[in-house]
Write a protein that holds these residues in place. Structure first.
Motif, PDB file in Angstrom:
ATOM      1  N   ALA A  67       0.707  -1.355   0.063  1.00 51.62           N
ATOM      2  CA  ALA A  67      -0.244   0.176   0.027  1.00 51.62           C
ATOM      3  C   ALA A  67       0.939   1.042   0.113  1.00 51.62           C
ATOM      4  O   ALA A  67       2.296   1.309   0.234  1.00 51.62           O
ATOM      5  CB  ALA A  67      -0.898   0.147   1.148  1.00 51.62           C
ATOM      6  N   THR A  68       0.333   2.300  -0.296  1.00 48.14           N
ATOM      7  CA  THR A  68       1.040   3.679  -0.454  1.00 48.14           C
ATOM      8  C   THR A  68      -0.193   4.696  -0.034  1.00 48.14           C
ATOM      9  O   THR A  68      -1.170   4.468  -0.276  1.00 48.14           O
ATOM     10  CB  THR A  68       1.485   3.965  -1.646  1.00 48.14           C
ATOM     11  N   GLY A  69       0.530   5.886   0.540  1.00 49.43           N
ATOM     12  CA  GLY A  69      -0.482   6.901   0.789  1.00 49.43           C
ATOM     13  C   GLY A  69       0.489   8.129   1.027  1.00 49.43           C
ATOM     14  O   GLY A  69       1.641   7.826   1.577  1.00 49.43           O
ATOM     15  N   ALA A  70       0.081   9.514   0.906  1.00 46.03           N
ATOM     16  CA  ALA A  70       0.879  10.553   1.097  1.00 46.03           C
ATOM     17  C   ALA A  70       0.212  11.636   1.855  1.00 46.03           C
ATOM     18  O   ALA A  70      -1.051  11.591   1.780  1.00 46.03           O
ATOM     19  CB  ALA A  70       1.526  10.912  -0.413  1.00 46.03           C
ATOM     20  N   ILE A  71       0.889  12.529   2.545  1.00 50.07           N
ATOM     21  CA  ILE A  71       0.494  13.976   2.820  1.00 50.07           C
ATOM     22  C   ILE A  71       1.142  15.040   1.936  1.00 50.07           C
ATOM     23  O   ILE A  71       2.245  15.009   1.757  1.00 50.07           O
ATOM     24  CB  ILE A  71       0.865  14.219   4.343  1.00 50.07           C
ATOM     25  N   ALA A  72       0.170  15.868   1.355  1.00 47.23           N
ATOM     26  CA  ALA A  72       0.615  16.407   0.526  1.00 47.23           C
ATOM     27  C   ALA A  72       0.201  18.002   1.254  1.00 47.23           C
ATOM     28  O   ALA A  72      -0.623  18.407   1.837  1.00 47.23           O
ATOM     29  CB  ALA A  72      -0.068  16.605  -0.669  1.00 47.23           C
ATOM     30  N   SER A  73       1.308  18.984   1.085  1.00 44.13           N
ATOM     31  CA  SER A  73       1.152  20.512   1.723  1.00 44.13           C
ATOM     32  C   SER A  73       0.912  21.349   0.604  1.00 44.13           C
ATOM     33  O   SER A  73       1.721  21.399  -0.581  1.00 44.13           O
ATOM     34  CB  SER A  73       2.540  20.531   2.485  1.00 44.13           C
ATOM     35  N   PHE A  74      -0.102  21.915   0.463  1.00 43.63           N
ATOM     36  CA  PHE A  74      -0.444  22.987  -0.137  1.00 43.63           C
ATOM     37  C   PHE A  74      -0.539  24.289   0.449  1.00 43.63           C
ATOM     38  O   PHE A  74      -0.982  24.294   1.655  1.00 43.63           O
ATOM     39  CB  PHE A  74      -1.880  22.879  -1.131  1.00 43.63           C
ATOM     40  N   GLY A  75      -0.165  25.441  -0.129  1.00 44.64           N
ATOM     41  CA  GLY A  75      -0.085  26.768   0.409  1.00 44.64           C
ATOM     42  C   GLY A  75      -1.546  27.652   0.467  1.00 44.64           C
ATOM     43  O   GLY A  75      -2.348  27.044  -0.199  1.00 44.64           O
ATOM     44  N   PHE A  87      -3.329   7.555  -2.416  1.00 44.50           N
ATOM     45  CA  PHE A  87      -3.846   6.623  -1.188  1.00 44.50           C
ATOM     46  C   PHE A  87      -4.066   5.276  -1.883  1.00 44.50           C
ATOM     47  O   PHE A  87      -5.536   5.097  -2.399  1.00 44.50           O
ATOM     48  CB  PHE A  87      -4.779   7.109  -0.172  1.00 44.50           C
ATOM     49  N   PHE A  88      -3.552   4.400  -1.932  1.00 44.50           N
ATOM     50  CA  PHE A  88      -3.856   2.997  -2.619  1.00 44.50           C
ATOM     51  C   PHE A  88      -3.227   1.648  -2.094  1.00 44.50           C
ATOM     52  O   PHE A  88      -2.275   1.655  -1.500  1.00 44.50           O
ATOM     53  CB  PHE A  88      -3.377   2.898  -4.169  1.00 44.50           C
ATOM     54  N   VAL A  89      -4.445   0.741  -2.001  1.00 46.22           N
ATOM     55  CA  VAL A  89      -3.960  -0.552  -1.396  1.00 46.22           C
ATOM     56  C   VAL A  89      -4.109  -1.706  -2.303  1.00 46.22           C
ATOM     57  O   VAL A  89      -5.005  -1.393  -3.460  1.00 46.22           O
ATOM     58  CB  VAL A  89      -4.865  -1.039  -0.261  1.00 46.22           C
ATOM     59  N   LYS A  90      -3.029  -2.633  -2.331  1.00 47.85           N
ATOM     60  CA  LYS A  90      -3.313  -3.617  -3.405  1.00 47.85           C
ATOM     61  C   LYS A  90      -4.980  -4.082  -3.290  1.00 47.85           C
ATOM     62  O   LYS A  90      -5.397  -4.538  -2.508  1.00 47.85           O
ATOM     63  CB  LYS A  90      -2.502  -4.764  -3.352  1.00 47.85           C
ATOM     64  N   PRO A  91      -5.470  -4.174  -4.581  1.00 46.49           N
ATOM     65  CA  PRO A  91      -6.785  -4.644  -4.699  1.00 46.49           C
ATOM     66  C   PRO A  91      -7.062  -5.811  -3.958  1.00 46.49           C
ATOM     67  O   PRO A  91      -8.130  -6.002  -3.307  1.00 46.49           O
ATOM     68  CB  PRO A  91      -6.945  -4.858  -6.255  1.00 46.49           C
ATOM     69  N   GLU A  92      -6.170  -6.924  -3.828  1.00 46.31           N
ATOM     70  CA  GLU A  92      -6.724  -8.192  -3.246  1.00 46.31           C
ATOM     71  C   GLU A  92      -6.645  -8.200  -1.942  1.00 46.31           C
ATOM     72  O   GLU A  92      -6.988  -8.964  -1.087  1.00 46.31           O
ATOM     73  CB  GLU A  92      -5.774  -9.253  -3.855  1.00 46.31           C
ATOM     74  N   LYS A 100      -6.871   1.135   6.843  1.00 40.85           N
ATOM     75  CA  LYS A 100      -7.052   1.834   7.871  1.00 40.85           C
ATOM     76  C   LYS A 100      -5.700   1.927   8.903  1.00 40.85           C
ATOM     77  O   LYS A 100      -5.576   3.127   9.413  1.00 40.85           O
ATOM     78  CB  LYS A 100      -8.089   0.798   8.719  1.00 40.85           C
ATOM     79  N   LEU A 101      -4.854   1.044   8.849  1.00 40.66           N
ATOM     80  CA  LEU A 101      -3.487   1.155   9.301  1.00 40.66           C
ATOM     81  C   LEU A 101      -2.718   2.371   8.923  1.00 40.66           C
ATOM     82  O   LEU A 101      -2.331   3.237   9.611  1.00 40.66           O
ATOM     83  CB  LEU A 101      -2.882   0.042   9.546  1.00 40.66           C
ATOM     84  N   LEU A 102      -2.750   2.398   7.563  1.00 45.37           N
ATOM     85  CA  LEU A 102      -2.069   3.350   6.805  1.00 45.37           C
ATOM     86  C   LEU A 102      -2.690   4.857   7.027  1.00 45.37           C
ATOM     87  O   LEU A 102      -1.997   5.872   7.369  1.00 45.37           O
ATOM     88  CB  LEU A 102      -1.946   3.344   5.271  1.00 45.37           C
ATOM     89  N   MET A 103      -4.111   4.880   6.812  1.00 45.73           N
ATOM     90  CA  MET A 103      -4.680   6.120   7.388  1.00 45.73           C
ATOM     91  C   MET A 103      -4.457   6.650   8.735  1.00 45.73           C
ATOM     92  O   MET A 103      -4.130   7.861   8.877  1.00 45.73           O
ATOM     93  CB  MET A 103      -6.147   5.978   6.917  1.00 45.73           C
ATOM     94  N   GLU A 104      -4.550   5.701   9.711  1.00 41.05           N
ATOM     95  CA  GLU A 104      -3.967   6.088  11.255  1.00 41.05           C
ATOM     96  C   GLU A 104      -2.928   6.734  11.180  1.00 41.05           C
ATOM     97  O   GLU A 104      -2.448   7.697  11.966  1.00 41.05           O
ATOM     98  CB  GLU A 104      -4.338   4.986  12.182  1.00 41.05           C
ATOM     99  N   HIS A 105      -1.653   6.094  10.536  1.00 42.47           N
ATOM    100  CA  HIS A 105      -0.508   6.729  10.296  1.00 42.47           C
ATOM    101  C   HIS A 105      -0.484   8.040   9.818  1.00 42.47           C
ATOM    102  O   HIS A 105       0.159   8.921  10.234  1.00 42.47           O
ATOM    103  CB  HIS A 105       0.652   5.696   9.522  1.00 42.47           C
ATOM    104  N   LEU A 106      -1.210   8.049   8.882  1.00 42.93           N
ATOM    105  CA  LEU A 106      -1.174   9.426   8.211  1.00 42.93           C
ATOM    106  C   LEU A 106      -1.897  10.651   9.151  1.00 42.93           C
ATOM    107  O   LEU A 106      -1.295  11.803   8.960  1.00 42.93           O
ATOM    108  CB  LEU A 106      -1.947   9.475   6.849  1.00 42.93           C
TER     109      LEU A 106
END
Length: 156
Positions: A67-75, A87-92, A100-106
């Protein structure tokens, strides 16, 4: 599972996970033109450039990156300051707690930045997930052309 910052060596795998989601998940509810646009925005080269201005994370298990996810900073005060992105998790592996685990981290990373609000541009198929995580539809930002629903969360 382990969450860590992305490295350049991860770019092929992350781009592949994103492409699979576009083809296997999002294509069911989005137009071919929008899917193609998102594919072009998430190549290895473009992800490499994003590493300069986004905090991109990956989730790993015994099989590698899942999975992957990011926090982007915009002015600017009139536009979102912090946004969830990529924000993407392998489909399977969707609906198994990885997102949920990744979102809690972000969310924890956003709290460390003292973010007052956090925004997320959602594909049609992910709105329910973000709502479950505490985001609400943002009526101010309208992005119908890109088939996106913007959601916002007040940070505590």
């Amino acid at each position: 599972m382990k969450i860590r910052r992305i490295q350049e060596a991860d770019l092929w795998t992350v781009a592949y996970i994103i492409r699979r989601n576009l083809d296997e998940v999002m294509a069911e509810q989005h137009s071919p033109a929008v899917i193609e646009k998102y594919k072009n925005q998430n190549t290895q080269e473009k992800l490499l450039k994003q590493m300069d201005w986004k905090e991109i994370y990956v989730v790993e298990d015994h099989s590698g990156i899942i999975a992957t996810g990011a926090i982007a900073s915009f002015g600017g005060q009139n536009k979102p300051r912090y946004s969830i992105s990529n924000f993407f998790v392998k489909p399977e592996l969707q609906h198994k707690g990885v997102g949920k685990l990744l979102m809690e981290h972000l969310l924890n990373e956003a709290r460390k930045k003292n973010a007052l609000t956090l925004h997320v541009p959602s594909s049609n198929n992910a709105v329910a997930f973000y709502e479950k995580m505490g985001f609400v539809t943002d009526k101010i930002q309208d992005d119908r052309e890109d088939e996106i629903t913007w959601l916002t969360m007040a940070m505590k």
